[in-house]
Design a protein around this motif. Structure first.
Motif, PDB file in Angstrom:
ATOM      1  N   UNK A 256       0.836  -1.233  -0.124  1.00 13.20           N
ATOM      2  CA  UNK A 256      -0.090  -0.089  -0.058  1.00 13.20           C
ATOM      3  C   UNK A 256       0.921   1.121  -0.078  1.00 13.20           C
ATOM      4  N   UNK A 257       0.542   2.165  -0.869  1.00 19.02           N
ATOM      5  CA  UNK A 257       1.152   3.380  -0.701  1.00 19.02           C
ATOM      6  C   UNK A 257       0.275   4.816  -0.319  1.00 19.02           C
ATOM      7  N   UNK A 258       0.577   5.756  -0.678  1.00 20.62           N
ATOM      8  CA  UNK A 258      -0.055   6.821  -0.185  1.00 20.62           C
ATOM      9  C   UNK A 258      -1.044   7.311  -1.444  1.00 20.62           C
ATOM     10  N   UNK A 259      -0.925   6.711  -2.509  1.00 21.20           N
ATOM     11  CA  UNK A 259      -1.783   6.966  -3.709  1.00 21.20           C
ATOM     12  C   UNK A 259      -3.123   6.208  -3.447  1.00 21.20           C
ATOM     13  N   UNK A 260      -4.283   6.692  -3.547  1.00 23.26           N
ATOM     14  CA  UNK A 260      -5.651   5.992  -3.452  1.00 23.26           C
ATOM     15  C   UNK A 260      -6.622   6.841  -4.348  1.00 23.26           C
ATOM     16  N   UNK A 261      -7.437   5.969  -5.204  1.00 19.50           N
ATOM     17  CA  UNK A 261      -7.258   4.900  -5.477  1.00 19.50           C
ATOM     18  C   UNK A 261      -6.241   4.738  -6.747  1.00 19.50           C
ATOM     19  N   UNK A 262      -6.048   3.417  -6.926  1.00 17.13           N
ATOM     20  CA  UNK A 262      -4.866   3.036  -8.001  1.00 17.13           C
ATOM     21  C   UNK A 262      -5.640   2.240  -8.740  1.00 17.13           C
ATOM     22  N   UNK A 263      -5.277   2.117 -10.313  1.00 13.75           N
ATOM     23  CA  UNK A 263      -5.689   1.205 -11.106  1.00 13.75           C
ATOM     24  C   UNK A 263      -4.794   0.286 -11.725  1.00 13.75           C
ATOM     25  N   UNK A 264      -4.971  -0.975 -11.174  1.00 20.52           N
ATOM     26  CA  UNK A 264      -4.082  -2.147 -11.760  1.00 20.52           C
ATOM     27  C   UNK A 264      -4.563  -2.799 -12.972  1.00 20.52           C
ATOM     28  N   UNK A 265      -4.041  -2.877 -13.795  1.00 18.45           N
ATOM     29  CA  UNK A 265      -4.354  -3.798 -15.201  1.00 18.45           C
ATOM     30  C   UNK A 265      -3.604  -5.310 -15.412  1.00 18.45           C
ATOM     31  N   UNK A 266      -4.312  -6.014 -15.638  1.00 18.00           N
ATOM     32  CA  UNK A 266      -3.852  -7.368 -16.065  1.00 18.00           C
ATOM     33  C   UNK A 266      -4.289  -7.917 -17.350  1.00 18.00           C
ATOM     34  N   UNK A 267      -3.466  -8.693 -17.951  1.00 21.21           N
ATOM     35  CA  UNK A 267      -3.672  -9.051 -19.332  1.00 21.21           C
ATOM     36  C   UNK A 267      -3.366 -10.617 -18.994  1.00 21.21           C
ATOM     37  N   UNK A 268      -4.429 -11.371 -19.464  1.00 24.43           N
ATOM     38  CA  UNK A 268      -4.174 -12.817 -19.206  1.00 24.43           C
ATOM     39  C   UNK A 268      -3.265 -13.615 -20.567  1.00 24.43           C
TER      40      UNK A 268
END
Length: 376
Positions: A256-268
């Protein structure tokens, strides 16, 4: 599309990935490439739909590493688009390195299996297209390593944070370069830090943390990168490396960092079942650190991937329990989202787009038909 903001498009149909960054004002940054089951190219379609014409050209195209699943469409894009710069993970003589790599791949494929020959052919075709492109644009081909930057916009700074120059040199001095390119090119992956005002976007290629065979830290991997650049953990947007494999997960970019919210993107990556849905070393681990993970498509065959319909919100527990139904041709209901088998994907189906302003705030997001927002 509001071009006061930075938009990142992440496409991942199940093998490989392609990323298009629409820069504020005008211009695009392209990273890698992929194709659908029908051989169509998502990044080409992104630019057709959201590009603004001749003045909105490609400032740079980056090939993070020479694996077949990341080069799909590279040759076609170079032939059809006006691209100002091409960047690859090499030393100070990128043209000579590409020629040597192409020759090594040809020699290695000549006595190999049909499958290896076909895979090598894709990388060779991309390398040859880059060579042809560079022959008409001397000086346009760049070798990227840690600390070097790309000039793409007066408002946006792009810097490579991996690989380190020593690692690049050692890689291309391998006695069997063809084998090294096939088995270890992930270790060479370019990691890009893209900054727009306070926004930090991290694009990671397939860079690993651990050697999957021995469980040891890869010398050029995430341990080294995060020691040199701890600021990458304080990101607003993050393309999760190597399709969410356990070997790519490093505690320093997950914490966890100080940035919120974050966007995490995953490719299968379908053939390897990545990201793992049920095992704790896959999506469950990511969701321990992030309340929602944006998956471009389920990790099943391209011809069976879902058309979730409006919403695209799926809980992991239901996705895990019922994703097998996709393989058997059965639909299922998760809350208000119907998940059912699809036909071959259209180019914009396995796609997420996130819009950020210069403060790093998510100002909007758009998804294709196959994309899912997965929560715990």
């Amino acid at each position: 599309m509001n071009r006061d903001w930075l938009h990142v498009f992440v496409a991942g149909p199940g093998q490989g990935e392609g990323i298009a960054v629409a820069l504020p004002g005008q211009g695009w940054l392209l990273v890698d490439g992929c194709s659908t089951a029908e051989g169509r190219f998502p990044l080409e379609e992104v630019l057709k739909r959201w590009g603004m014409g001749a003045g909105d050209g490609v400032e740079a195209l980056v090939l993070t590493h020479p694996h077949e699943d990341h080069v799909e469409g590279i040759a076609e894009l170079l032939e059809t688009l006006t691209v100002k710069q091409v960047a690859v993970a090499t030393g100070s003589t990128p043209g000579a390195t590409l020629v040597a790599s192409t020759q090594a791949l040809r020699r290695g494929a000549a006595g190999g299996t049909t499958r290896n020959q076909l895979l090598a052919a894709k990388v060779i075709a991309a390398f040859e297209a880059i060579e042809r492109w560079e022959s008409t644009r001397p000086g346009g081909l760049l070798g990227l390593s840690d600390g070097q930057g790309l000039q793409v916009s007066t408002q946006v700074q792009v810097h490579a944070r991996s690989p380190d120059a020593g690692g690049v040199s050692q890689f291309f001095q391998s006695p069997n370069l063809a084998r090294r390119l096939r088995s270890g090119a992930n270790h060479l992956s370019i990691v890009l830090e893209v900054c727009f005002g306070s926004l930090r976007l991290v694009l990671t290629g397939d860079l690993p943390y651990l050697d999957s065979k021995g469980g040891r830290a890869v010398p050029t991997g995430w341990d080294s990168v995060m020691q040199r650049h701890p600021q990458l953990g304080e990101h607003h947007g993050f393309k999760v490396p190597h399709h969410g494999s356990p070997e790519a997960m490093h505690p320093d970019w997950m914490k966890p960092g100080t940035v919120s919210p974050r966007a995490w993107l995953v490719t299968p990556y379908n053939s390897s079942g990545l990201p793992h849905l049920a095992r704790m070393d896959g999506l469950p681990t990511l969701l321990q650190h992030q309340p929602e993970v944006l998956l471009t498509a389920p990790p099943v065959s391209k011809r069976l991937q879902a058309d979730p319909g409006p919403g695209n919100q799926v809980r992991l527990v239901d996705l895990v329990a019922r994703v097998a139904n996709l393989k058997q041709g059965r639909s299922f209901l998760d809350g208000g989202t119907v998940i059912h088998p699809g036909s071959a994907l259209e180019p914009l189906d396995p796609l997420w787009c996130i819009a950020f302003d210069s403060k790093g705030t998510v100002r909007g997001r758009w998804h294709g038909r196959a994309a899912l927002a997965v929560s715990a």
